[in-house]
Enzyme design. Structure first.
Site, PDB file in Angstrom:
ATOM      1  N   HIS A 158       0.852  -1.194   0.000  1.00  0.00           N
ATOM      2  CA  HIS A 158       0.000   0.000   0.000  1.00  0.00           C
ATOM      3  C   HIS A 158       0.889   1.247   0.000  1.00  0.00           C
ATOM      4  CE1 HIS A 158      -3.387  -2.632   1.735  1.00  0.00           C
ATOM      5  NE2 HIS A 158      -3.559  -2.461   0.428  1.00  0.00           N
ATOM      6  N   ALA A 159       0.681   2.074  -1.037  1.00  0.00           N
ATOM      7  CA  ALA A 159       1.619   3.148  -1.328  1.00  0.00           C
ATOM      8  C   ALA A 159       1.827   4.137  -0.183  1.00  0.00           C
ATOM      9  CB  ALA A 159       1.135   3.879  -2.574  1.00  0.00           C
ATOM     10  N   ARG A 160       0.744   4.497   0.495  1.00  0.00           N
ATOM     11  CA  ARG A 160       0.846   5.578   1.477  1.00  0.00           C
ATOM     12  C   ARG A 160       1.427   5.135   2.814  1.00  0.00           C
ATOM     13  NH1 ARG A 160      -5.636   5.868   1.771  1.00  0.00           N
ATOM     14  NH2 ARG A 160      -6.044   3.895   2.802  1.00  0.00           N
ATOM     15  N   GLU A 161       1.654   3.841   2.990  1.00  0.00           N
ATOM     16  CA  GLU A 161       2.123   3.342   4.284  1.00  0.00           C
ATOM     17  C   GLU A 161       3.653   3.411   4.331  1.00  0.00           C
ATOM     18  OE1 GLU A 161       0.110  -0.473   4.434  1.00  0.00           O
ATOM     19  OE2 GLU A 161      -1.839   0.504   4.153  1.00  0.00           O
ATOM     20  N   ARG A 216      -3.308   4.697  -2.177  1.00  0.00           N
ATOM     21  CA  ARG A 216      -3.168   3.355  -1.599  1.00  0.00           C
ATOM     22  C   ARG A 216      -2.846   2.275  -2.652  1.00  0.00           C
ATOM     23  NH1 ARG A 216      -5.640  -0.118   2.498  1.00  0.00           N
ATOM     24  NH2 ARG A 216      -6.631  -1.936   1.584  1.00  0.00           N
ATOM     25  N   ASN A 233      -3.592  -5.783  -2.254  1.00  0.00           N
ATOM     26  CA  ASN A 233      -3.896  -6.712  -1.160  1.00  0.00           C
ATOM     27  C   ASN A 233      -5.347  -7.216  -1.200  1.00  0.00           C
ATOM     28  OD1 ASN A 233      -2.412  -8.093   0.763  1.00  0.00           O
ATOM     29  ND2 ASN A 233      -3.303  -6.896   2.461  1.00  0.00           N
ATOM     30  N   ARG A 234      -5.978  -7.051  -2.349  1.00  0.00           N
ATOM     31  CA  ARG A 234      -7.267  -7.699  -2.625  1.00  0.00           C
ATOM     32  C   ARG A 234      -7.175  -8.482  -3.929  1.00  0.00           C
ATOM     33  NH1 ARG A 234      -7.310  -5.791   1.508  1.00  0.00           N
ATOM     34  NH2 ARG A 234      -8.855  -4.600   2.679  1.00  0.00           N
ATOM     35  N   HIS A 286       2.641  -3.582   6.778  1.00  0.00           N
ATOM     36  CA  HIS A 286       1.684  -2.507   6.494  1.00  0.00           C
ATOM     37  C   HIS A 286       1.664  -1.522   7.656  1.00  0.00           C
ATOM     38  CE1 HIS A 286      -0.784  -4.483   3.180  1.00  0.00           C
ATOM     39  NE2 HIS A 286       0.034  -5.448   3.549  1.00  0.00           N
ATOM     40  N   SER A 287       0.832  -0.509   7.506  1.00  0.00           N
ATOM     41  CA  SER A 287       0.506   0.346   8.644  1.00  0.00           C
ATOM     42  C   SER A 287      -0.910   0.859   8.399  1.00  0.00           C
ATOM     43  CB  SER A 287       1.487   1.512   8.765  1.00  0.00           C
ATOM     44  OG  SER A 287       1.244   2.495   7.780  1.00  0.00           O
ATOM     45  N   TYR A 288      -1.627   1.438   9.312  1.00  0.00           N
ATOM     46  CA  TYR A 288      -1.200   1.558  10.679  1.00  0.00           C
ATOM     47  C   TYR A 288      -2.230   0.870  11.559  1.00  0.00           C
ATOM     48  CZ  TYR A 288      -4.861   5.134  10.654  1.00  0.00           C
ATOM     49  OH  TYR A 288      -6.063   5.770  10.512  1.00  0.00           O
ATOM     50  N   TYR A 338     -10.881  -6.852  10.038  1.00  0.00           N
ATOM     51  CA  TYR A 338     -12.108  -6.969   9.239  1.00  0.00           C
ATOM     52  C   TYR A 338     -11.929  -8.072   8.198  1.00  0.00           C
ATOM     53  CZ  TYR A 338      -9.132  -3.423   6.922  1.00  0.00           C
ATOM     54  OH  TYR A 338      -8.072  -2.727   6.399  1.00  0.00           O
ATOM     55  N   GLU A 360       0.799  -4.692  11.072  1.00  0.00           N
ATOM     56  CA  GLU A 360       0.388  -3.288  10.916  1.00  0.00           C
ATOM     57  C   GLU A 360       1.223  -2.505  11.928  1.00  0.00           C
ATOM     58  OE1 GLU A 360      -1.830  -2.059   8.809  1.00  0.00           O
ATOM     59  OE2 GLU A 360      -3.205  -3.677   8.308  1.00  0.00           O
TER      60      GLU A 360
HETATM   61  O1  0X9 Z   1      -6.794  -4.084   4.511  1.00  0.00           O
HETATM   62  C1  0X9 Z   1      -5.635  -4.456   4.346  1.00  0.00           C
HETATM   63  O2  0X9 Z   1      -5.215  -4.841   3.257  1.00  0.00           O
HETATM   64  C2  0X9 Z   1      -4.664  -4.432   5.538  1.00  0.00           C
HETATM   65  N1  0X9 Z   1      -4.886  -3.252   6.334  1.00  0.00           N
HETATM   66  S1  0X9 Z   1      -4.390  -1.796   5.769  1.00  0.00           S
HETATM   67  O3  0X9 Z   1      -4.875  -0.780   6.659  1.00  0.00           O
HETATM   68  N2  0X9 Z   1      -2.813  -1.742   5.798  1.00  0.00           N
HETATM   69  O4  0X9 Z   1      -4.861  -1.651   4.415  1.00  0.00           O
HETATM   70  C3  0X9 Z   1      -4.890  -5.668   6.375  1.00  0.00           C
HETATM   71  C4  0X9 Z   1      -4.483  -6.916   5.688  1.00  0.00           C
HETATM   72  C5  0X9 Z   1      -4.786  -8.144   6.467  1.00  0.00           C
HETATM   73  N3  0X9 Z   1      -4.667  -9.323   5.662  1.00  0.00           N
HETATM   74  C6  0X9 Z   1      -5.509  -9.616   4.640  1.00  0.00           C
HETATM   75  N4  0X9 Z   1      -6.523  -8.878   4.348  1.00  0.00           N
HETATM   76  N5  0X9 Z   1      -5.298 -10.728   3.997  1.00  0.00           N
HETATM   77 ZN    ZN Z   2      -1.782  -1.734   4.048  1.00  0.00          ZN
END
Ligand code: 0X9
Ligand code: ZN
Length: 408
Positions: A158-161, A216, A233-234, A286-288, A338, A360
């Site tokens: 994620h770019a902004r982290e 992001r 990350n999706r 990642h953060s945060y 989540y 994170e």
């Molecule tokens: O949502 C995400 O991708 C991650 N949080 S963030 O705030 N850095 O964007 C959490 C990733 C947890 N792992 C997976 N979703 N597989």
């Molecule tokens: Zn992230």
């Protein structure tokens, strides 16, 4: 035109996601924690992770009542300061690893590190981004023991982290400097090689330095929409694009056209697939929010090795608390943060890399993605403690299982 941020905000209502709002008048940039209520119309903008983003007017007549609290009223100044900090400012006593760096500086650092440690560091080109930037990973190999296992660490999905690439740089530096000095690090590097990918999303990272600090996703231009970017990350093949991801290209959690549709996620997935027999540990930084997450995030089901993973993140959080007096929460992603399908950690776990985690890093929302450079050192030390705790535990388990196999 670069997006402007006039503050960091926390929404105090639970209304629908904002699609449209208006730039706050200067007079409203008031004291932190004061509640505000405004009506906003006809501006493309969004409140994302506590940041109120402004852009140009959009046609249509959409108005919202926005209730918010100012968290940081000087976000623009903070952003500017963090960018200025990249050049060697003689007034700042901060070392290289206590500052944030541009993509170009990171590429230079990768080359320099490989040159300075020709026997231990190898640069591997794992792929390239949409905009044809190289994805370089460093392989740290401190000795030539046969059949060594390995750990993979990626940063900057994620770019902004920004703290995430900063951690990868710090980790490489620390490993090279403290091998033979720090007992835990020596033990780890004696037993495993480490692959470190400092910036998995170089196009997005570059964009956060030039156009939009809160970007992001990657920079995939989706034909037929004005919207850009896939959330990497999706984009992995782990319950891809189910609840917790979006198929709407303008969404911050857009899953892409199909699993691994993006060159960045495909490059990492290909590398992990072809090294899955040696890679034992997968870490994504990642953060945060200060969390140590384990699979799964893509389902509420428990991973088959849930208890051993849980024991590891628990112990890592306890060590951080003991050494640095800072709190990290821990557990499976779906229950701790989540539901978020298509993530790299879940995918790596499903591939067979059983020790798979997402960290994170700092903070818990005070500065969020705008973590000041003065906090880099502390954040990195905490993450390093978690890496060491987990790696040592994994080694202990593999050694126990090898010796029990030998005694049978
Ligand atoms: O949502 C995400 O991708 C991650 N949080 S963030 O705030 N850095 O964007 C959490 C990733 C947890 N792992 C997976 N979703 N597989
Ligand atoms: Zn992230």
């Amino acid at each position: 035109m670069a997006a402007r941020f006039i503050g960091l905000y926390q929404r105090t209502d639970s209304g629908p996601p904002l699609r449209s709002c208006k730039q706050l008048p200067d007079g409203q940039r008031s004291a932190a924690q004061t509640q505000h209520h405004i009506r906003v119309c006809n501006k493309a903008a969004a409140v994302l992770s506590g940041v109120l983003r402004m852009s140009q007017s959009v046609p249509g007549k959409l108005c919202w009542f926005l209730h918010f609290r100012v968290m940081l009223s000087n976000a623009d100044e903070i952003i500017e300061m963090q960018m200025r900090n990249d050049s060697t400012d003689p007034r700042s006593g901060a070392t290289f690893y206590q500052r944030y760096h541009t993509l170009e500086d990171i590429y230079d650092w990768i080359n320099r590190t490989a040159k300075d440690y020709p026997n231990t560091v190898k640069v591997i080109l794992v792929g390239s981004s949409h905009e044809k930037r190289p994805l370089y990973a460093l392989k740290l190999s401190l000795n030539n023991r046969p059949n060594k296992k390995a750990m993979w660490i990626d940063c900057g999905i994620h770019a902004r982290e920004w703290i995430s690439p900063a951690f990868c740089l710090f980790f490489v530096h620390y490993s090279l400097l403290f091998y033979n000095q720090n007992q835990a690090m020596t033990q780890i590097l004696d037993n495993m090689d480490v692959y470190v990918l400092p910036v998995m999303n170089p196009d997005g990272y570059k964009y956060t330095w030039t156009n939009d600090r809160m970007w992001r996703k990657n920079r995939f231009p989706k034909k037929g929409t004005p919207c850009i970017g896939v959330d990497l990350n999706r984009n992995f093949d782990a319950n891809w694009c189910t609840r917790g991801a979006s198929d709407y290209p303008c969404s911050e959690i857009y899953c892409g056209a199909f699993p691994e549709s993006e060159p960045e996620s495909q490059a990492v997935a290909n590398f992990l697939r072809s090294h899955k027999d040696s890679i034992q540990i997968y870490l994504s930084i990642h953060s945060y929010s200060q969390m140590l997450l384990m699979p799964y995030s893509c389902t509420m089901d428990e991973a088959e090795n849930h208890s051993e993973l849980y024991e590891m993140v628990k112990q890592a959080a306890e060590n951080i608390r003991r050494y640095y007096r800072n709190i990290y929460t821990y557990g499976p992603g779906a229950k701790t943060i989540y539901l978020a399908p298509g993530g790299s950690d879940d995918w790596a776990h499903m591939l067979g890399i059983k020790y798979s985690f997402t960290f994170e890093l700092q903070d818990r929302g005070r500065y969020g993605f705008l973590l000041p450079p003065s906090h880099i050192q502390g954040a990195c030390n905490e993450a390093l403690t978690a890496v060491k705790t987990i790696a040592l535990k994994v080694m202990e388990k593999s050694q126990a299982s090898t010796s029990s196999r030998q005694t049978v």
